[in-house]
Motif scaffolding. Structure first.
Motif, short mmCIF file in Angstrom:
data_model
loop_
_atom_site.label_atom_id
_atom_site.label_comp_id
_atom_site.label_asym_id
_atom_site.label_seq_id
_atom_site.Cartn_x
_atom_site.Cartn_y
_atom_site.Cartn_z
N GLU B 80 39.70 -14.98 43.73
CA GLU B 80 39.52 -14.37 45.05
C GLU B 80 40.49 -14.95 46.07
OE1 GLU B 80 35.41 -15.16 45.38
OE2 GLU B 80 34.90 -13.51 44.04
N GLU B 81 40.83 -16.22 45.91
CA GLU B 81 41.78 -16.81 46.85
C GLU B 81 43.14 -16.17 46.69
OE1 GLU B 81 41.84 -21.09 47.10
OE2 GLU B 81 43.89 -20.99 47.90
N ILE B 82 43.56 -15.95 45.45
CA ILE B 82 44.87 -15.32 45.23
C ILE B 82 44.84 -13.88 45.73
CG2 ILE B 82 46.47 -14.54 43.45
CD1 ILE B 82 45.89 -17.12 41.97
N LEU B 83 43.73 -13.20 45.53
CA LEU B 83 43.61 -11.82 46.01
C LEU B 83 43.49 -11.74 47.53
CD1 LEU B 83 41.11 -10.22 43.50
CD2 LEU B 83 43.44 -9.49 43.88
N GLY B 84 43.10 -12.84 48.14
CA GLY B 84 42.79 -12.81 49.56
C GLY B 84 41.52 -12.04 49.86
N LEU B 85 40.58 -12.13 48.94
CA LEU B 85 39.36 -11.35 49.06
C LEU B 85 38.26 -12.19 49.71
CD1 LEU B 85 38.49 -8.49 47.93
CD2 LEU B 85 37.42 -9.75 46.08
N GLN B 86 37.72 -11.69 50.78
CA GLN B 86 36.60 -12.39 51.42
C GLN B 86 35.31 -11.77 50.91
OE1 GLN B 86 37.09 -14.93 53.78
NE2 GLN B 86 34.89 -15.28 53.56
N ILE B 87 34.49 -12.55 50.25
CA ILE B 87 33.30 -11.93 49.66
C ILE B 87 32.17 -11.87 50.70
CG2 ILE B 87 33.94 -12.75 47.37
CD1 ILE B 87 31.36 -14.50 47.55
N PRO B 88 31.23 -10.93 50.53
CA PRO B 88 30.16 -10.78 51.52
C PRO B 88 29.34 -12.05 51.67
CG PRO B 88 30.15 -8.97 49.95
CD PRO B 88 31.11 -9.96 49.44
N LYS B 89 28.80 -12.23 52.85
CA LYS B 89 28.07 -13.46 53.13
C LYS B 89 26.83 -13.60 52.26
CE LYS B 89 27.71 -16.66 56.72
NZ LYS B 89 26.99 -17.06 57.87
N ARG B 90 26.18 -12.49 52.03
CA ARG B 90 24.98 -12.54 51.20
C ARG B 90 25.32 -13.03 49.79
NH1 ARG B 90 19.81 -10.27 51.49
NH2 ARG B 90 18.85 -9.82 49.48
N GLU B 92 27.77 -14.99 49.02
CA GLU B 92 28.01 -16.44 49.11
C GLU B 92 26.71 -17.22 49.02
OE1 GLU B 92 30.53 -18.14 48.86
OE2 GLU B 92 32.23 -17.54 50.07
N TYR B 93 25.70 -16.70 49.73
CA TYR B 93 24.42 -17.40 49.73
C TYR B 93 23.79 -17.38 48.35
CZ TYR B 93 23.69 -18.67 54.61
OH TYR B 93 23.76 -19.29 55.82
N ILE B 94 23.89 -16.23 47.68
CA ILE B 94 23.29 -16.16 46.35
C ILE B 94 24.03 -17.08 45.39
CG2 ILE B 94 22.79 -14.62 44.41
CD1 ILE B 94 22.37 -12.40 46.46
N PRO B 231 33.97 -28.18 52.05
CA PRO B 231 32.84 -27.26 51.86
C PRO B 231 33.29 -25.92 51.30
CG PRO B 231 32.81 -28.22 54.05
CD PRO B 231 34.13 -28.57 53.44
N TYR B 232 32.61 -25.49 50.27
CA TYR B 232 32.86 -24.18 49.68
C TYR B 232 31.54 -23.42 49.73
CZ TYR B 232 30.82 -26.71 45.75
OH TYR B 232 30.00 -27.46 44.96
N ALA B 233 31.54 -22.20 49.19
CA ALA B 233 30.35 -21.35 49.25
C ALA B 233 29.76 -21.43 50.65
CB ALA B 233 29.36 -21.72 48.16
N SER B 234 28.46 -21.63 50.77
CA SER B 234 27.91 -21.68 52.13
C SER B 234 27.41 -23.08 52.47
CB SER B 234 26.79 -20.66 52.27
OG SER B 234 25.85 -20.85 51.26
N TYR B 235 28.07 -24.09 51.92
CA TYR B 235 27.63 -25.45 52.20
C TYR B 235 27.93 -25.88 53.64
CZ TYR B 235 26.40 -26.22 47.37
OH TYR B 235 25.81 -26.15 46.15
N LEU B 236 28.87 -25.17 54.27
CA LEU B 236 29.17 -25.52 55.66
C LEU B 236 27.96 -25.23 56.56
CD1 LEU B 236 31.65 -26.73 56.94
CD2 LEU B 236 32.42 -24.44 57.54
N ASP B 237 27.23 -24.14 56.21
CA ASP B 237 26.06 -23.77 57.01
C ASP B 237 24.85 -24.65 56.71
OD1 ASP B 237 27.85 -21.79 57.26
OD2 ASP B 237 26.61 -20.19 56.40
N THR B 238 24.84 -25.18 55.48
CA THR B 238 23.61 -25.75 54.97
C THR B 238 23.48 -27.23 55.31
OG1 THR B 238 24.23 -24.40 53.10
CG2 THR B 238 22.17 -25.56 52.93
N PRO B 239 22.39 -27.64 55.90
CA PRO B 239 22.24 -29.07 56.17
C PRO B 239 21.76 -29.82 54.92
CG PRO B 239 20.38 -27.85 57.07
CD PRO B 239 21.25 -26.85 56.37
N PHE B 240 22.43 -30.88 54.59
CA PHE B 240 21.96 -31.74 53.50
C PHE B 240 22.64 -33.09 53.60
CE2 PHE B 240 25.86 -30.05 51.89
CZ PHE B 240 26.37 -31.01 51.05
N GLU B 241 22.12 -34.06 52.89
CA GLU B 241 22.64 -35.42 52.93
C GLU B 241 23.38 -35.72 51.63
OE1 GLU B 241 21.77 -37.86 55.42
OE2 GLU B 241 21.13 -36.06 56.52
#
Lengths: 145, 395, 148
Positions: B80-90, B92-94, B231-241
């Motif tokens: 997806e990075e080579i394609l420049g494809l932004q995948i839907p947010k949902r 990413e969460y899944i 951070p990849y996937a949706s780890y930027l949004d997610t709080p964790f230690e």
């Protein structure tokens, strides 16, 4: 008399040896999952053993890699007669997804004789337990002595 | 008294996967270790060059059956990075949900194996029973227990429904209780303390120098976690230690993993409560333009790094995988030195080795060791390869 | 506060560093400069984490990619060596964890790291005679024999 006693013992307590011949671990964790309380394969007398010399049934997974081929043969030879082989998983049955690779032989049955196949990638634990039980049933009927 | 050389493996009850340790012993004490792997080298990297991207999705998944999703995630992220494809947010969460469920099941699995290695089979039965709860969730959502086939290039293939969400949240409540229980067991249970405390010491400097990754490094007090650092996937949004301990021993590795289970549960709860609406899949072309990309994720065992070079066709030009177990091997050899023979299985298990992952490796740590006698095997003619003659000490 | 990328770019000023996206830096160097660059990374950036070494066949050349990680930023050092002289300086003395990765590329692509302490087979069986399987012109030994 003695023969029938041995046969009875074999059917009631098949001790298995698990061998990974190049599998991705998927099948291996499912084999272990067949032994835990949920399915409890031990209630059929199935017991996981550590050495080929104690085992009746060899449970193999994975396409045979070139490095494992000789070792698989050696382990098979170390098992006492009569011995049975169950193959778990698609790649153990035929080479599966790894077919065509330079490092893979393809299928357990290219190396040692096989009695039962459990297909699936990986098969569910119930299927694995079922495979072993079906093998036992066929021994009971008279199959290979 | 002379040293005794003891070969363990490739087929050995203490090891679930083929690998070979040649341990040089002075009495009970380990002097030197030779680790030899590569028994399950399947030539995946070459095979990938001959298959299309869609076919490779399934091949990559089968690099390893335990951390399969981390590999697929890396692969799709690269493409997806080579394609420049932004995948839907949902989507990413899944995907993040699956990454964490996988961590859960892998850590439970490891805890059981560790229990088994120290002769504490009760723990094995307990954790594997709880692991089934996670497996059920994975099966419910993806339809498969081990190789989920969840990812497609451009998103995910199956959606998480309202009932799924409810079930996941319920299961998390249950697992949280169990995780508390295991935390208690890990810290207070005498069986574990006796076998894990001050065993397999890995000093932080050594861990850094030998680039240990994942829980192995974090148990030596090194705060390295790709989820936080890059951070990849949706780890930027997610709080964790990021969990670290500074005991440097096997016990530390147990504690890190148990606490990570708790963190994963937190993440999954957050994801399920904040799941955005929308599509789950975007259409992607079959041909991937020329380019290169590096993707790394925090797999359950540590940093998993993939490199993709594409050449504008349907097939990759070069795909390279480096799995966490390989990175942890030099550190393992270090840990084993000066310990007792009886501790070898648990120390090896403590890095959570995954030989299926490592497929291409063979490590002979010590240059001074003489190779053992050569036993020539029967030469193979299939594919015309003169494969096989091995070093071995077996009778 | 400077981000890790800015810090790295500052230290590597004057070198043709390419940033493809955040957390990804690429730097191409001639192979003679490899050790020099590695020393800069090790001493001035205090990098210890060598993620892995990738090698690939570019036709006439073999390309090597050294992936490093510093605070989540992947720094990739690229260099090439011609196929008819596939040698490269070993970086084991600077990064001890390179020992495995260099043996791997030696095994599957035939790149010889000069000064490597232990160049036994890594991936393939000890008696492997089929050449370097990850090269593009490689054929399975059966085909090689058929041609001869």
């Amino acid at each position: 008399m003695f023969k029938s006693l041995v046969k009875w013992a074999r059917i009631k307590s098949p001790w298995i040896l698990h061998m990974n011949c190049g599998s991705c671990n998927g099948c291996d964790i499912e084999i272990l999952a067949a032994l835990i309380p949920r399915l409890d394969a031990e209630r059929f007398g199935v017991l996981l053993k550590g050495t080929p010399r104690h085992a009746d049934v060899l449970v193999c997974t994975g396409p045979v890699t070139t490095q494992m081929k000789e070792r698989l043969k050696r382990v098979y030879d170390q098992m006492p007669e009569p011995k049975f082989v169950v193959v778990v998983g698609q790649c153990g049955s035929s080479g599966g997804i790894y077919k065509g690779s330079y490092a893979v032989e393809g299928g357990i049955d290219t190396v040692i004789p096989v009695n039962a196949y459990v297909p699936g990638c990986p098969p569910r634990p119930d299927a694995i337990a079922d495979g072993i039980i079906k093998l036992l049933a066929s021994i009971k009927k008279g199959g290979k002595q | 008294m002379g040293y005794v050389k003891l070969p363990i493996g490739p087929q050995h009850p203490a090891l679930k996967e083929p690998e070979n340790f040649t341990i040089t012993l002075d009495g009970e004490r380990v002097v030197n270790v030779d680790i030899r792997i590569g028994y399950i080298h399947r030539g995946i990297e070459k095979l990938m060059e001959t298959r299309t991207y869609t076919q490779n999705l399934y091949l990559v998944e089968r690099i390893c059956g335990i951390c399969s999703y981390a590999h697929v995630y890396n692969f799709t992220q690269n493409v997806e990075e080579i394609l420049g494809l932004q995948i839907p947010k949902r989507a990413e969460y899944i995907r993040t949900l699956f990454l964490e469920l996988e961590r859960l099941h892998s850590h439970f699995l490891w805890l059981g194996v560790a229990g088994h290695e120290i002769g504490f089979d009760t723990l094995f039965m307990y954790t594997w029973q709880d692991r089934e709860v996670v497996q059920d969730l994975l099966e419910m959502i993806s339809g498969n227990r081990v190789n989920y086939a969840m990812n497609a290039i451009g998103g995910v293939r199956r959606d998480v429904s309202q009932e799924h969400r409810k079930k996941v949240l319920e299961s998390m409540d249950y697992l949280e209780k169990r995780a508390e229980f295991y935390k208690n067991v890990a810290i207070n249970e005498k069986t574990i303390l006796a076998r894990a405390e001050n065993v397999g010491i890995l000093k932080p400097q050594v861990a850094l120098r030998l680039t240990a990754v994942g829980p192995t490094a974090r148990a030596s007090g090194i705060s390295v976690d790709i989820r936080k650092d890059d951070p990849y996937a949706s780890y930027l949004d997610t709080p964790f230690e990021v969990i670290t301990t500074d005991t440097n021993d096997v016990l530390g590795r147990v504690v890190v993993r148990v606490l990570e289970i708790v963190e994963s549960i937190k993440i999954i709860r957050y994801l399920m409560e904040h799941l955005p609406e929308g599509d789950i899949l975007k259409k992607a072309p079959r041909k991937i333009p020329e380019g290169e990309s590096i993707s790394h994720t925090e797999a359950p065992r540590g940093e998993d790094i993939h490199y993709l070079h594409s050449n504008g066709t349907e097939k990759p030009d070069r795909y390279k995988v480096r799995t966490p177990t390989l990175a942890n091997l030099p550190a393992t050899a270090e840990m084993l030195k000066e310990t007792y023979l009886a501790d070898v299985p648990i120390i090896v298990a403590a890095i959570d080795p995954c030989m299926g992952c490592m497929d291409r490796v063979l490590l002979l740590k010590d240059g001074q060791e003489k190779p053992g006698e050569l036993i020539s095997g029967e030469q193979l003619r299939r594919y015309g390869i003169k494969w096989y003659a091995e070093r071995g000490w077996n009778a | 506060m400077t981000t890790p990328e800015e810090h790295i770019l500052e230290v590597l000023k004057g070198l043709p560093v390419l940033m493809t996206r955040s957390h990804r830096l690429f730097l191409s160097i001639p192979r003679e400069d490899l050790i020099k660059t590695m020393n800069i990374l090790s001493s001035e950036l205090a990098i210890q984490h060598l993620s892995t070494i990738t090698a690939r066949d570019k036709g006439n050349d073999l390309e090597l990619l050294y992936h490093f990680m510093l605070q989540g930023v992947v720094i990739t050092i690229k260099t090439t060596c011609p196929k008819n002289d596939p040698t490269i300086d070993s970086i084991v003395t600077i990064f001890p964890s390179a020992i495995l990765y260099e043996r791997e590329i030696h095994d599957i692509l035939g790149i010889v790291p000069r000064g490597h302490p232990d160049l036994r087979r890594l991936v393939l069986p000890d008696e492997w005679v089929g050449g370097y399987p990850l090269r593009k012109d490689w054929k399975p030994p059966a085909e090689q024999e058929a041609e001869e």
